[in-house]
Design a protein around this motif. Structure first.
Motif, PDB file in Angstrom:
ATOM      1  N   MET A   1      -8.915 -63.585  36.661  1.00 24.93           N
ATOM      2  CA  MET A   1      -9.819 -64.271  35.769  1.00 24.93           C
ATOM      3  C   MET A   1      -9.234 -64.198  34.356  1.00 24.93           C
ATOM      4  SD  MET A   1     -13.956 -63.910  35.520  1.00 24.93           S
ATOM      5  CE  MET A   1     -13.853 -62.588  36.671  1.00 24.93           C
ATOM      6  N   ASP A   2      -9.443 -65.248  33.594  1.00 24.63           N
ATOM      7  CA  ASP A   2      -9.017 -65.285  32.202  1.00 24.63           C
ATOM      8  C   ASP A   2     -10.054 -64.551  31.351  1.00 24.63           C
ATOM      9  OD1 ASP A   2      -6.753 -66.858  32.713  1.00 24.63           O
ATOM     10  OD2 ASP A   2      -7.962 -68.689  32.642  1.00 24.63           O
ATOM     11  N   ILE A   3      -9.573 -63.746  30.423  1.00 24.38           N
ATOM     12  CA  ILE A   3     -10.478 -62.976  29.567  1.00 24.38           C
ATOM     13  C   ILE A   3     -10.160 -63.274  28.109  1.00 24.38           C
ATOM     14  CG2 ILE A   3     -11.222 -60.672  28.873  1.00 24.38           C
ATOM     15  CD1 ILE A   3     -10.614 -59.731  31.709  1.00 24.38           C
ATOM     16  N   ASP A   4     -11.211 -63.613  27.382  1.00 23.23           N
ATOM     17  CA  ASP A   4     -11.106 -63.855  25.950  1.00 23.23           C
ATOM     18  C   ASP A   4     -12.090 -62.914  25.259  1.00 23.23           C
ATOM     19  OD1 ASP A   4     -10.259 -64.965  23.593  1.00 23.23           O
ATOM     20  OD2 ASP A   4     -11.111 -66.943  23.944  1.00 23.23           O
ATOM     21  N   PHE A   5     -12.065 -62.875  23.961  1.00 23.43           N
ATOM     22  CA  PHE A   5     -12.933 -61.985  23.195  1.00 23.43           C
ATOM     23  C   PHE A   5     -13.683 -62.794  22.146  1.00 23.43           C
ATOM     24  CE2 PHE A   5      -9.678 -59.358  24.962  1.00 23.43           C
ATOM     25  CZ  PHE A   5     -10.324 -58.170  25.296  1.00 23.43           C
ATOM     26  N   GLU A  38     -10.237 -54.765  36.889  1.00 21.20           N
ATOM     27  CA  GLU A  38     -11.046 -55.369  37.962  1.00 21.20           C
ATOM     28  C   GLU A  38     -11.427 -56.807  37.614  1.00 21.20           C
ATOM     29  OE1 GLU A  38     -13.100 -51.151  39.329  1.00 21.20           O
ATOM     30  OE2 GLU A  38     -14.173 -52.488  37.972  1.00 21.20           O
ATOM     31  N   LEU A  39     -11.819 -57.037  36.370  1.00 18.09           N
ATOM     32  CA  LEU A  39     -12.192 -58.391  35.952  1.00 18.09           C
ATOM     33  C   LEU A  39     -10.985 -59.333  36.003  1.00 18.09           C
ATOM     34  CD1 LEU A  39     -14.502 -57.441  32.953  1.00 18.09           C
ATOM     35  CD2 LEU A  39     -15.236 -58.621  35.030  1.00 18.09           C
ATOM     36  N   GLN A  40      -9.830 -58.878  35.516  1.00 13.56           N
ATOM     37  CA  GLN A  40      -8.634 -59.712  35.526  1.00 13.56           C
ATOM     38  C   GLN A  40      -8.175 -60.024  36.941  1.00 13.56           C
ATOM     39  OE1 GLN A  40      -6.227 -57.175  33.015  1.00 13.56           O
ATOM     40  NE2 GLN A  40      -6.433 -58.578  31.297  1.00 13.56           N
ATOM     41  N   ALA A  41      -8.356 -59.102  37.869  1.00  7.90           N
ATOM     42  CA  ALA A  41      -7.898 -59.290  39.245  1.00  7.90           C
ATOM     43  C   ALA A  41      -8.793 -60.235  40.045  1.00  7.90           C
ATOM     44  CB  ALA A  41      -7.815 -57.942  39.954  1.00  7.90           C
ATOM     45  N   ALA A  42     -10.024 -60.420  39.619  1.00  7.27           N
ATOM     46  CA  ALA A  42     -10.970 -61.267  40.352  1.00  7.27           C
ATOM     47  C   ALA A  42     -10.671 -62.741  40.082  1.00  7.27           C
ATOM     48  CB  ALA A  42     -12.403 -60.946  39.937  1.00  7.27           C
ATOM     49  N   PRO A  43     -10.481 -63.536  41.133  1.00 12.53           N
ATOM     50  CA  PRO A  43     -10.247 -64.969  40.916  1.00 12.53           C
ATOM     51  C   PRO A  43     -11.464 -65.676  40.311  1.00 12.53           C
ATOM     52  CG  PRO A  43      -9.748 -64.347  43.202  1.00 12.53           C
ATOM     53  CD  PRO A  43     -10.362 -63.160  42.525  1.00 12.53           C
ATOM     54  N   PHE A  44     -12.649 -65.245  40.736  1.00 15.24           N
ATOM     55  CA  PHE A  44     -13.910 -65.839  40.266  1.00 15.24           C
ATOM     56  C   PHE A  44     -14.876 -64.710  39.922  1.00 15.24           C
ATOM     57  CE2 PHE A  44     -12.064 -68.799  43.315  1.00 15.24           C
ATOM     58  CZ  PHE A  44     -11.972 -69.943  42.533  1.00 15.24           C
ATOM     59  N   LEU A  45     -15.838 -64.980  39.056  1.00 14.94           N
ATOM     60  CA  LEU A  45     -16.792 -63.959  38.653  1.00 14.94           C
ATOM     61  C   LEU A  45     -17.574 -63.408  39.839  1.00 14.94           C
ATOM     62  CD1 LEU A  45     -17.920 -62.258  36.398  1.00 14.94           C
ATOM     63  CD2 LEU A  45     -19.446 -64.138  35.792  1.00 14.94           C
ATOM     64  N   TYR A  92     -24.951 -70.589  35.515  1.00 12.81           N
ATOM     65  CA  TYR A  92     -23.535 -70.657  35.876  1.00 12.81           C
ATOM     66  C   TYR A  92     -23.351 -70.461  37.378  1.00 12.81           C
ATOM     67  CZ  TYR A  92     -22.071 -70.537  31.016  1.00 12.81           C
ATOM     68  OH  TYR A  92     -21.863 -70.843  29.696  1.00 12.81           O
ATOM     69  N   ASP A  93     -22.444 -71.219  37.951  1.00 15.12           N
ATOM     70  CA  ASP A  93     -22.054 -71.067  39.354  1.00 15.12           C
ATOM     71  C   ASP A  93     -20.941 -70.022  39.373  1.00 15.12           C
ATOM     72  OD1 ASP A  93     -21.018 -71.184  41.898  1.00 15.12           O
ATOM     73  OD2 ASP A  93     -20.978 -73.372  41.986  1.00 15.12           O
ATOM     74  N   LEU A  94     -21.286 -68.775  39.717  1.00 13.81           N
ATOM     75  CA  LEU A  94     -20.331 -67.669  39.642  1.00 13.81           C
ATOM     76  C   LEU A  94     -19.148 -67.842  40.581  1.00 13.81           C
ATOM     77  CD1 LEU A  94     -22.662 -64.562  39.240  1.00 13.81           C
ATOM     78  CD2 LEU A  94     -21.802 -66.165  37.519  1.00 13.81           C
ATOM     79  N   SER A  95     -19.304 -68.695  41.585  1.00 19.75           N
ATOM     80  CA  SER A  95     -18.183 -68.947  42.500  1.00 19.75           C
ATOM     81  C   SER A  95     -17.158 -69.897  41.875  1.00 19.75           C
ATOM     82  CB  SER A  95     -18.693 -69.508  43.829  1.00 19.75           C
ATOM     83  OG  SER A  95     -19.213 -70.804  43.643  1.00 19.75           O
ATOM     84  N   LYS A  96     -17.461 -70.419  40.682  1.00 21.18           N
ATOM     85  CA  LYS A  96     -16.533 -71.326  39.998  1.00 21.18           C
ATOM     86  C   LYS A  96     -16.144 -70.839  38.600  1.00 21.18           C
ATOM     87  CE  LYS A  96     -18.151 -75.264  42.607  1.00 21.18           C
ATOM     88  NZ  LYS A  96     -19.004 -76.436  42.613  1.00 21.18           N
ATOM     89  N   VAL A  97     -16.674 -69.696  38.197  1.00 15.14           N
ATOM     90  CA  VAL A  97     -16.354 -69.152  36.875  1.00 15.14           C
ATOM     91  C   VAL A  97     -15.009 -68.431  36.959  1.00 15.14           C
ATOM     92  CG1 VAL A  97     -17.028 -67.495  35.096  1.00 15.14           C
ATOM     93  CG2 VAL A  97     -18.763 -68.940  36.167  1.00 15.14           C
ATOM     94  N   THR A  98     -14.020 -68.919  36.221  1.00 13.69           N
ATOM     95  CA  THR A  98     -12.677 -68.337  36.242  1.00 13.69           C
ATOM     96  C   THR A  98     -12.288 -67.704  34.905  1.00 13.69           C
ATOM     97  OG1 THR A  98     -11.677 -70.440  35.616  1.00 13.69           O
ATOM     98  CG2 THR A  98     -11.851 -69.967  37.987  1.00 13.69           C
ATOM     99  N   GLY A  99     -13.219 -67.687  33.978  1.00 10.15           N
ATOM    100  CA  GLY A  99     -12.951 -67.092  32.679  1.00 10.15           C
ATOM    101  C   GLY A  99     -14.210 -66.507  32.068  1.00 10.15           C
ATOM    102  N   ILE A 100     -14.034 -65.433  31.293  1.00 11.03           N
ATOM    103  CA  ILE A 100     -15.164 -64.811  30.611  1.00 11.03           C
ATOM    104  C   ILE A 100     -14.788 -64.538  29.165  1.00 11.03           C
ATOM    105  CG2 ILE A 100     -16.145 -63.774  32.698  1.00 11.03           C
ATOM    106  CD1 ILE A 100     -14.912 -61.079  31.739  1.00 11.03           C
ATOM    107  N   VAL A 101     -15.830 -64.295  28.349  1.00 10.49           N
ATOM    108  CA  VAL A 101     -15.656 -63.919  26.952  1.00 10.49           C
ATOM    109  C   VAL A 101     -16.331 -62.560  26.769  1.00 10.49           C
ATOM    110  CG1 VAL A 101     -16.162 -64.520  24.557  1.00 10.49           C
ATOM    111  CG2 VAL A 101     -15.687 -66.334  26.220  1.00 10.49           C
ATOM    112  N   ILE A 102     -15.535 -61.548  26.398  1.00  8.51           N
ATOM    113  CA  ILE A 102     -16.074 -60.216  26.150  1.00  8.51           C
ATOM    114  C   ILE A 102     -16.851 -60.248  24.835  1.00  8.51           C
ATOM    115  CG2 ILE A 102     -15.525 -57.782  25.706  1.00  8.51           C
ATOM    116  CD1 ILE A 102     -14.799 -58.645  28.567  1.00  8.51           C
TER     117      ILE A 102
END
Length: 111
Positions: A1-5, A38-45, A92-102
């Motif tokens: 998963m992509d992670i931004d801040f 763990e968050l980075q390794a997950a393909p989807f939320l 949000y459809d968690l099966s399609k979320v590929t990025g998060i914002v901390i």
């Protein structure tokens, strides 16, 4: 998963182990790093376990915010990337979320 801040300062702290330890203490820093892996390794939320130890959960009193456990009572709070797919009801459809914002690390029970 992509992670931004949400805040540039957090990006700097999360990417410098000594700053992470100084800011959150050694045990919290160790667990924050573990949650980030763990968050980075997950393909989807949806692939981040809703069971401990990460225990992904939606915050009921905060719109579009989720959290994973750090060291009790602290949580790593984030939101899906705003461009993520939403269902017809606006969630949000968690099966399609590929990025998060901390957003922050906090004890939101104390607020």
């Amino acid at each position: 998963m992509d992670i931004d801040f949400a805040r540039k300062k957090d990006c700097v702290v999360f990417n410098d182990v000594s700053l992470l330890v100084r800011t959150y203490g050694s045990e919290n820093a160790k667990r924050i790093k573990r949650r980030m892996v763990e968050l980075q390794a997950a393909p989807f939320l949806k692939d981040v376990p809703a069971t401990p130890p990460p225990r992904r959960h939606k915050l009921s009193n905060r719109k579009d915010e989720y959290a994973v456990d750090v060291k009790h009572p602290f949580r790593l709070v984030f939101m899906p990337d705003p461009t993520s797919v939403r269902d017809a009801d606006g969630t949000y459809d968690l099966s399609k979320v590929t990025g998060i914002v901390i957003l922050r690390v906090e004890d939101y029970h104390g607020n």
